[in-house]
Scaffold this active site. Structure first.
Site, PDB file in Angstrom:
ATOM      1  N   ASP A  14      31.228  45.084   1.161  1.00 46.01           N
ATOM      2  CA  ASP A  14      30.829  46.391   0.628  1.00 46.01           C
ATOM      3  C   ASP A  14      31.767  47.450   1.216  1.00 46.01           C
ATOM      4  OD1 ASP A  14      30.010  46.813   3.268  1.00 46.01           O
ATOM      5  OD2 ASP A  14      27.876  46.643   2.801  1.00 46.01           O
ATOM      6  N   ALA A  15      31.467  48.698   1.006  1.00 45.78           N
ATOM      7  CA  ALA A  15      32.339  49.788   1.472  1.00 45.78           C
ATOM      8  C   ALA A  15      32.454  49.842   2.997  1.00 45.78           C
ATOM      9  CB  ALA A  15      31.828  51.122   0.942  1.00 45.78           C
TER      10      ALA A  15
END
Length: 132
Positions: A14-15
């Protein structure tokens, strides 16, 4: 029992650089596929013979996070074998041997083109029995 090593790539995260939970399912799938391949069972050959395996049920526990660039070990073993289905127990650990996730998955054998249940072919069942 089979072990597969996979590296966590940017696309798996994810980020924040943490593995997205659904990607563990992909790692587990690769573990089962490579386990079959190591036993001499090629899924594309099975499909040519109108045989496939489908997931019936998954129970996954996420325990800790894998991170970008981690090396993960996917451990796969049969915990139950029946005439037309089997249950795999799998776990993922990191390079520090920390348990990150575990999974129990029930898989059934089907006639692929008809999408109908069938017994596991005897030759394959024999291979499974020899390793479980």
């Amino acid at each position: 029992m089979s072990n597969l090593t996979v590296r966590v790539y940017y696309e798996d995260t994810d980020a924040g650089g943490i593995v997205y939970y659904a990607n563990y399912l992909k790692f587990f799938e690769r573990g089962r596929t490579e386990w079959l391949r190591a036993l001499g069972i090629n899924q594309s050959s099975l499909l040519e013979q109108n045989i496939g395996f489908v997931v019936l049920k998954v129970e996954m526990n996420n325990i800790a996070s894998a991170k970008l660039d981690d090396l993960l070990n996917v451990n796969t073993e049969i915990s139950q074998l029946k005439a037309a289905s089997l249950v795999f127990s799998q776990k993922i650990t990191n390079q520090k041997q920390q348990l990150l996730a575990n999974l129990v998955v029930r898989v059934a054998c089907i006639k692929s083109r008809e999408a109908k249940p069938c017994g596991i072919p005897k030759t394959i069942l024999g291979v499974f029995k020899s390793v479980s």
